[in-house]
Design a protein around this motif. Structure first.
Motif, PDB file in Angstrom:
ATOM      1  N   CYS A 467      -0.225 -15.277 -13.586  1.00 28.57           N
ATOM      2  CA  CYS A 467       0.030 -16.623 -14.081  1.00 28.57           C
ATOM      3  C   CYS A 467       0.074 -16.656 -15.604  1.00 28.57           C
ATOM      4  O   CYS A 467       1.038 -17.153 -16.210  1.00 28.57           O
ATOM      5  CB  CYS A 467      -1.054 -17.563 -13.539  1.00 28.57           C
ATOM      6  SG  CYS A 467      -1.132 -19.190 -14.301  1.00 28.57           S
ATOM      7  N   GLU A 468      -0.961 -16.105 -16.262  1.00 26.81           N
ATOM      8  CA  GLU A 468      -1.019 -16.211 -17.718  1.00 26.81           C
ATOM      9  C   GLU A 468       0.054 -15.372 -18.394  1.00 26.81           C
ATOM     10  O   GLU A 468       0.527 -15.710 -19.484  1.00 26.81           O
ATOM     11  CB  GLU A 468      -2.408 -15.831 -18.250  1.00 26.81           C
ATOM     12  CG  GLU A 468      -2.777 -14.367 -18.155  1.00 26.81           C
ATOM     13  CD  GLU A 468      -3.421 -13.999 -16.839  1.00 26.81           C
ATOM     14  OE1 GLU A 468      -4.118 -12.965 -16.794  1.00 26.81           O
ATOM     15  OE2 GLU A 468      -3.231 -14.740 -15.846  1.00 26.81           O
ATOM     16  N   ALA A 471       3.025 -17.400 -18.660  1.00 22.44           N
ATOM     17  CA  ALA A 471       2.854 -18.365 -19.750  1.00 22.44           C
ATOM     18  C   ALA A 471       3.102 -17.703 -21.104  1.00 22.44           C
ATOM     19  O   ALA A 471       3.762 -18.274 -21.978  1.00 22.44           O
ATOM     20  CB  ALA A 471       1.453 -18.969 -19.701  1.00 22.44           C
ATOM     21  N   ARG A 503      10.797 -21.849 -15.774  1.00 24.46           N
ATOM     22  CA  ARG A 503      10.119 -23.123 -15.516  1.00 24.46           C
ATOM     23  C   ARG A 503      10.439 -23.642 -14.120  1.00 24.46           C
ATOM     24  O   ARG A 503       9.551 -24.096 -13.392  1.00 24.46           O
ATOM     25  CB  ARG A 503      10.509 -24.167 -16.567  1.00 24.46           C
ATOM     26  CG  ARG A 503       9.875 -23.967 -17.908  1.00 24.46           C
ATOM     27  CD  ARG A 503      10.003 -25.208 -18.783  1.00 24.46           C
ATOM     28  NE  ARG A 503      11.380 -25.556 -19.085  1.00 24.46           N
ATOM     29  CZ  ARG A 503      12.085 -25.048 -20.085  1.00 24.46           C
ATOM     30  NH1 ARG A 503      11.549 -24.145 -20.874  1.00 24.46           N
ATOM     31  NH2 ARG A 503      13.331 -25.446 -20.308  1.00 24.46           N
ATOM     32  N   ARG A 507       7.196 -23.572 -11.121  1.00 23.59           N
ATOM     33  CA  ARG A 507       6.574 -24.790 -10.607  1.00 23.59           C
ATOM     34  C   ARG A 507       6.482 -24.800  -9.093  1.00 23.59           C
ATOM     35  O   ARG A 507       5.656 -25.532  -8.526  1.00 23.59           O
ATOM     36  CB  ARG A 507       7.350 -26.010 -11.120  1.00 23.59           C
ATOM     37  CG  ARG A 507       7.217 -26.180 -12.622  1.00 23.59           C
ATOM     38  CD  ARG A 507       8.142 -27.229 -13.199  1.00 23.59           C
ATOM     39  NE  ARG A 507       8.005 -27.291 -14.669  1.00 23.59           N
ATOM     40  CZ  ARG A 507       8.685 -28.107 -15.455  1.00 23.59           C
ATOM     41  NH1 ARG A 507       9.587 -28.944 -14.930  1.00 23.59           N
ATOM     42  NH2 ARG A 507       8.492 -28.089 -16.756  1.00 23.59           N
ATOM     43  N   PRO A 520      -2.765 -24.133  -9.822  1.00 20.99           N
ATOM     44  CA  PRO A 520      -1.936 -22.958 -10.094  1.00 20.99           C
ATOM     45  C   PRO A 520      -2.611 -21.718  -9.521  1.00 20.99           C
ATOM     46  O   PRO A 520      -3.849 -21.618  -9.517  1.00 20.99           O
ATOM     47  CB  PRO A 520      -1.891 -22.903 -11.624  1.00 20.99           C
ATOM     48  CG  PRO A 520      -3.124 -23.608 -12.062  1.00 20.99           C
ATOM     49  CD  PRO A 520      -3.421 -24.655 -11.027  1.00 20.99           C
ATOM     50  N   ALA A 538      -5.669 -20.024 -16.397  1.00 18.25           N
ATOM     51  CA  ALA A 538      -4.728 -21.128 -16.204  1.00 18.25           C
ATOM     52  C   ALA A 538      -4.601 -21.986 -17.452  1.00 18.25           C
ATOM     53  O   ALA A 538      -3.598 -22.697 -17.621  1.00 18.25           O
ATOM     54  CB  ALA A 538      -5.176 -21.984 -15.023  1.00 18.25           C
ATOM     55  N   LEU A 541      -1.403 -22.045 -19.527  1.00 16.36           N
ATOM     56  CA  LEU A 541      -0.247 -22.844 -19.124  1.00 16.36           C
ATOM     57  C   LEU A 541      -0.087 -24.072 -20.020  1.00 16.36           C
ATOM     58  O   LEU A 541       1.002 -24.648 -20.092  1.00 16.36           O
ATOM     59  CB  LEU A 541      -0.386 -23.276 -17.667  1.00 16.36           C
ATOM     60  CG  LEU A 541      -0.364 -22.140 -16.634  1.00 16.36           C
ATOM     61  CD1 LEU A 541      -0.701 -22.682 -15.256  1.00 16.36           C
ATOM     62  CD2 LEU A 541       0.983 -21.445 -16.629  1.00 16.36           C
ATOM     63  N   THR A 544       1.683 -24.041 -25.327  1.00 13.87           N
ATOM     64  CA  THR A 544       3.135 -23.851 -25.338  1.00 13.87           C
ATOM     65  C   THR A 544       3.682 -23.434 -26.695  1.00 13.87           C
ATOM     66  O   THR A 544       4.841 -23.048 -26.786  1.00 13.87           O
ATOM     67  CB  THR A 544       3.837 -25.148 -24.892  1.00 13.87           C
ATOM     68  OG1 THR A 544       3.354 -26.238 -25.690  1.00 13.87           O
ATOM     69  CG2 THR A 544       3.523 -25.435 -23.434  1.00 13.87           C
ATOM     70  N   LEU A 556       5.221 -24.857 -18.634  1.00 15.69           N
ATOM     71  CA  LEU A 556       5.670 -24.307 -17.357  1.00 15.69           C
ATOM     72  C   LEU A 556       5.413 -25.266 -16.204  1.00 15.69           C
ATOM     73  O   LEU A 556       6.048 -25.155 -15.154  1.00 15.69           O
ATOM     74  CB  LEU A 556       4.962 -22.975 -17.082  1.00 15.69           C
ATOM     75  CG  LEU A 556       5.569 -21.735 -17.747  1.00 15.69           C
ATOM     76  CD1 LEU A 556       4.702 -20.523 -17.477  1.00 15.69           C
ATOM     77  CD2 LEU A 556       6.979 -21.483 -17.233  1.00 15.69           C
ATOM     78  N   LEU A 557       4.476 -26.195 -16.360  1.00 16.52           N
ATOM     79  CA  LEU A 557       4.144 -27.135 -15.297  1.00 16.52           C
ATOM     80  C   LEU A 557       4.823 -28.477 -15.549  1.00 16.52           C
ATOM     81  O   LEU A 557       5.095 -28.851 -16.689  1.00 16.52           O
ATOM     82  CB  LEU A 557       2.631 -27.339 -15.222  1.00 16.52           C
ATOM     83  CG  LEU A 557       1.780 -26.091 -14.960  1.00 16.52           C
ATOM     84  CD1 LEU A 557       0.303 -26.462 -14.962  1.00 16.52           C
ATOM     85  CD2 LEU A 557       2.173 -25.416 -13.653  1.00 16.52           C
ATOM     86  N   THR A 562       0.462 -30.762 -14.622  1.00 22.90           N
ATOM     87  CA  THR A 562      -0.331 -30.684 -15.849  1.00 22.90           C
ATOM     88  C   THR A 562      -1.560 -31.577 -15.760  1.00 22.90           C
ATOM     89  O   THR A 562      -2.668 -31.182 -16.159  1.00 22.90           O
ATOM     90  CB  THR A 562       0.526 -31.078 -17.058  1.00 22.90           C
ATOM     91  OG1 THR A 562       1.636 -30.177 -17.159  1.00 22.90           O
ATOM     92  CG2 THR A 562      -0.283 -31.038 -18.345  1.00 22.90           C
TER      93      THR A 562
END
Length: 738
Positions: A467-468, A471, A503, A507, A520, A538, A541, A544, A556-557, A562
């Protein structure tokens, strides 16, 4: 070096050599003998807080990879094997002025056990420095840091002149990381006192890595040298000199002796200096002991003031730690970066930590970021091959649920981000343009590593897809495209198209629905299996990155996701009350001491606070911010890289992690980001402007920063209790917005 227990010898005895500074040949007035506890072999220890994983060598120049000390084979003493474990350092007072260190417990005595000692460039120059007055060790009263590189220890000594319970003699020791210790003996007695003072010295000249792994060598015999002692090993001597010169020197016992007279209310001082000498080049080594050379750090002297008294204390301590951790490239001394942490990770360059620290310290100025970027650009892997453009880095543990990840991947993705944001804060165009080819190579590696697929595997090629990491990749593409476009370089459009595709897919693919609103996922495997565990990763995320006109890149969310993530970050599963847990309290395998399994990691809490404030979730951000501020009081405002993620209770205090680095670059720089996030400074120097958007809730009350840097000029801002910002000082020509 052959592992062995440190040999401790009795002082005096048959064969002891007695030398007198006053041509006297006598034994000291009281023989000091090591206790049974002192003769005990310490457990062999290995650093438990380091992130790297052994046995996996990263590609590229190995001289710039962060490494963990390998554990030596089992050793036996007295017929039984001793268990190995990490050296506890949470109670140690560590003075730092790299490449120099001084480590001891709060009592101040250097015992020769564990990590105690004066160090220079990773070698222990002195491991034992035990003081006795009138035949006894002073009773410890207080030991505390008085600066990143200095500590003060106070003890008392009872003498026959004491008529009641109040001691008349105090002993103060002022210790500097660079090898100076001043011992001051004071008397409050009504009559003159004559007291013997003895200082026992010794060392093994061992490497810090070997000491950490429990493989320190035997104690080395001392020789008389000038007004002190010298110990010799291949390619290195360690020398201790005393001022005034001792009355007696017992070389075989490593003992310096004085007899001091103290008039009523009087004091006497003894200064010890520890320095290395290289055979054949003593003067060069002596000058090298002062590595700082008084050089100013590559940032402004920022200060804070306001309603919360912890804010100025935390900022001042963080700045002192950052200065202490500063390392200059020996070939390019104009370029500086930060060592990852003390004591385990002060040697080789840790690329991801160095970049994170430089990024979070941008409110202090851009010089640290520039030096770090130039240093890392020189390590970038050259082609041909799939790793062309990647910054090398070691693998590091990722907790119980994921295989190790690559610090080099994280650093490669951070490089263009730090360059783009440093430009917004005022990195001159000429310097930015000189670093642009290295950033382009990082972005080209990203696009080559993803290929026709939208996700980035870490490690490549099998993954998983974290996940990260997605990001980090998305942020690098967004800010990298912004950077390329500003200089008319090709590739910006392709990066934006890839980021938009990421993106859309992310999602759906990285979100797990549940009755609580969803979350997430931590990662996806190559075969599509979800790893759903919730942790502080997380928070990335929400980070940015800074674009033009004070705006941040797209996330990304989506908006609903978010909001749900903000609720999770501020909820009891992740918010321990002292900061953000690295793994949720209800997740399988949660361990409050696990550095990626439940402990509070300061810099990722800082990432979460800044991201939540930017996204408008001030309540959740404030809870995390105040938790770390509260925790900082328990650590004397010197935040460690992590501490236990136990739930906060009334009247409780955060539990220190016994093997956490302290100071640590990302913790000190994380403190800077935590505090300055409450000011909401958003610069765009290329466009000639800076915007101040503080949180409306004013989480720290009234707040004022002076000495920040925007456009390489001092920048001061005040935040009112109503959350209103006012710029008090800025570079001429900057258009100000609130």
């Amino acid at each position: 070096m052959t592992p062995a227990a440190v040999r401790h010898r009795d002082f005096g005895g048959p064969g002891a050599v007695h030398l007198s500074g006053r041509n006297r040949r006598r034994r000291p007035s009281s023989a000091i003998r090591r206790s049974a506890d002192d003769r005990r072999t310490p457990d062999r220890e290995s650093p438990g807080s380091a992130d790297t994983v052994q046995g996996i060598a990263p590609k590229g120049p190995s001289t710039h990879t962060s490494q963990l000390v390998q554990r030596p084979p089992e050793q036996r003493r007295g017929g039984g094997a001793r268990a190995q474990g990490p050296q506890p350092v949470h109670e140690a007072l560590i003075c730092v002025a790299l490449p120099a260190l001084a480590i001891s417990r709060a009592h101040g005595q250097l015992t020769g056990h564990g990590l105690d000692g004066f160090y220079r460039s990773g070698r222990r120059l002195l491991g034992t420095c035990r003081v006795r007055i009138a035949g006894v060790e002073p009773m410890p009263v207080q030991g505390r840091m008085i600066g990143a590189d200095r500590a003060r220890f106070v003890g008392t000594v009872r003498t026959p002149a004491d008529a009641g319970p109040d001691p008349a003699v105090t002993v103060e020791r002022l210790r500097d990381a660079e090898g100076v210790e001043r011992i001051v003996v004071r008397s409050s007695a009504m009559q003159e006192l004559t007291l013997p003072v003895e200082v026992a010295l010794g060392t093994d000249l061992a490497e810090l890595a070997a000491i950490a792994a429990g493989a320190a060598g035997p104690e080395i015999p001392a020789d008389v040298h000038a007004s002190g002692l010298r110990w010799s090993a291949p390619r290195l001597h360690a020398v201790v000199t005393a001022d005034p010169a001792p009355d007696d020197v017992l070389a075989s016992a490593g003992l310096l002796c004085w007899e001091i007279r103290l008039p009523p209310g009087g004091s006497r001082s003894i200064e010890l200096r520890v320095r290395p000498e290289l055979p054949g080049r003593p003067h060069a080594a002596e000058s090298a002991t002062h590595g700082r050379g008084g050089a100013a750090p590559p940032w402004g002297e920022a200060e804070a003031e306001g309603d919360d008294p912890r804010v100025p204390a935390l900022l001042a301590t963080a700045l002192g730690d950052l200065r202490a951790l500063l390392v200059r490239d020996p070939v390019h001394p104009g370029d500086a970066h930060l060592a990852a942490g003390i004591p385990w990770r002060c040697g080789q360059l840790a690329p991801a930590e160095a970049l994170w620290a430089a990024r979070m310290a941008l409110p202090l100025g851009v010089r640290l970021a520039a030096g770090t970027l130039r240093t890392l650009a020189r390590t970038q892997i050259a082609g041909p091959g799939p790793d062309t453009g990647r910054i090398p880095g070691a693998l590091r543990h990722s907790g119980a649920h994921l295989p190790p990840g690559c610090t080099g991947v994280e650093a490669t993705l951070l490089f263009p981000v730090v360059l783009a944001e440093a430009r917004r804060w005022g990195l001159p165009e000429q310097e930015t343009e000189a670093l642009l080819p290295a950033a382009e190579r990082c972005l080209e590696w990203l696009r080559a590593a993803t290929g026709d697929w939208v996700y980035l595997a870490d490690p490549a090629p099998g993954g998983p897809y974290r996940c990260e990491v997605q990001a980090h990749a998305h942020r690098a593409a967004s800010l990298g495209a912004d950077l390329l476009e500003a200089y008319g370089r090709p590739g910006a459009e392709g990066l934006r198209e890839w980021a938009a595709a990421l993106r859309r897919r992310f999602r759906e693919d990285f979100w797990s629905d549940d009755p609580g609103g969803g979350r997430p996922v931590a990662a996806r495997t190559a075969d599509g299996r979800l790893i759903p565990h919730l942790g502080c990763a997380a928070a990335h995320l929400l980070d940015t990155g800074l674009l033009g006109t004070g705006e941040y890149g797209p996330g990304l969310l989506d908006r609903v996701q978010t909001e749900q993530l903000a609720r999770l970050l501020g909820g009891p599963a992740l918010d321990s009350g002292w900061g953000l847990r690295s793994l949720g309290a209800k997740e399988p395998g949660h361990n409050p001491f696990g550095h990626r399994g439940g402990a509070v990691r300061v810099h990722e809490t800082a990432v979460a606070v800044a991201g939540l404030m930017t996204a408008g979730y001030e309540k959740e951000a404030t809870g995390l911010l105040r938790g770390v501020l509260d925790a900082s009081e328990s650590f004397g405002h010197r935040l460690p890289e992590m501490y236990a993620g136990d739930q906060r209770t009334t009247g409780g205090a955060p539990l220190p992690h016994p093997a956490a680095c302290r100071p640590a670059a990302v913790a000190a720089a994380g403190a800077v980001q935590l505090l300055t996030a409450a000011a909401g400074v958003r610069p765009d120097v290329p466009a000639g402007g800076v915007t101040v958007r503080p949180p409306r809730s004013a989480p720290l009350g009234e707040l004022r920063f002076t000495g920040l840097r925007v456009a390489e000029r001092p920048f001061s801002v005040r935040i009112s209790r109503l959350g209103l910002g006012m710029v008090e000082e800025a570079a001429a020509g900057l258009q100000l917005g609130v």
